[in-house]
Write an enzyme that holds these catalytic residues in place. Structure first.
Site, PDB file in Angstrom:
ATOM      1  N   CYS A 157       0.821  -1.218   0.000  1.00 53.95           N
ATOM      2  CA  CYS A 157       0.000   0.000   0.000  1.00 53.95           C
ATOM      3  C   CYS A 157       0.856   1.270   0.000  1.00 53.95           C
ATOM      4  O   CYS A 157       0.322   2.373  -0.061  1.00 53.95           O
ATOM      5  CB  CYS A 157      -0.899  -0.008   1.234  1.00 53.95           C
ATOM      6  SG  CYS A 157       0.040  -0.221   2.752  1.00 53.95           S
ATOM      7  N   GLY A 158       2.176   1.105   0.121  1.00 55.74           N
ATOM      8  CA  GLY A 158       3.064   2.265   0.116  1.00 55.74           C
ATOM      9  C   GLY A 158       3.508   2.676   1.507  1.00 55.74           C
ATOM     10  O   GLY A 158       4.383   3.533   1.650  1.00 55.74           O
TER      11      GLY A 158
END
Ligand SMILES: Cc1cc2nc3c(=O)[nH]c(=O)nc-3n(C[C@H](O)[C@H](O)[C@H](O)COP(=O)(O)O)c2cc1C
Length: 185
Positions: A157-158
């Site tokens: 998701c970063g």
């Protein structure tokens, strides 16, 4: 000697693709692997992949024709049950005894005091640190479930943090160690 039997359950995490590599390694190294998947897991990898890797039909729906009672039979069949990846939702369900899908029903019928049940969580760091998840992990451990604790690092998701699936190589090594110790004891 008969092949060690692994009940390999997958729930809906992006780490399902890593689990496929582990399944492949297990089958290539003399393990018999029966896969079980939640419907969400099948959003990430295909049933055909699991069946192709194991040569056995994947157990998904407890009401499927010809599979009545597999939620009991497969629990008895297994030498070791592994939930990998364990989504936040599924592990929270297990900690509350909810058996409304194949993974949940198998968990309820599994003899936790007799045989190993291992859970390898994989999720966003916020989901992992959520009090519901942390309480569930403690609860599951108190029921004799072994948690293969996730690693920290970059997430799909970063974000950065804890929740990455333990490296499949490490999970494989833990399985090998378990069966080699069982042989010598
Ligand atoms: C792209 C994508 C990636 C996801 N990755 C994860 C994950 O790694 N871990 C997790 O707990 N949930 C993840 N989810 C959310 C779950 O898939 C969702 O909560 C689902 O209901 C879990 O179902 P299950 O526990 O029955 O398999 C993801 C969802 C999407 C759309």
């Amino acid at each position: 000697m008969s092949k060690p039997k692994i009940l390999f359950q997958l729930s809906g995490s992006i780490a399902c693709y890593k689990a496929c590599a582990l399944i492949s390694k297990l089958t290539q190294n003399g393990f018999e692997v029966q896969t079980v998947a939640t419907l969400a897991a099948l959003e990430f990898i295909g049933r055909s992949t699991l069946e192709g890797l194991t040569g056995r039909p994947t157990f998904i729906n407890i009401y499927e024709p010809q599979r009545a009672m597999d939620h009991i039979h497969l629990s008895r069949w297994a030498d070791l049950a592994l939930l990998c990846p364990a989504s936040a939702s599924t592990l929270n369900k297990l900690a509350h005894g909810i058996g409304d899908d194949a993974v949940g029903a198998l968990f309820l019928s599994y003899e936790l005091s007799e045989k190993p049940y291992w859970i390898a969580p994989a999720m966003n760091q916020g989901m992992y640190h959520h009090p519901a998840t942390q309480e569930s992990l403690r609860r599951l451990e108190s029921w004799n479930v072994k948690i293969l604790h996730p690693e920290s690092g970059h997430q799909a998701c970063g974000e950065e943090g804890a929740g990455r699936l333990m490296e499949p190589e490490k999970i494989y090594a833990a399985i090998l160690e378990y069966f080699s110790m069982r042989q010598t004891s």
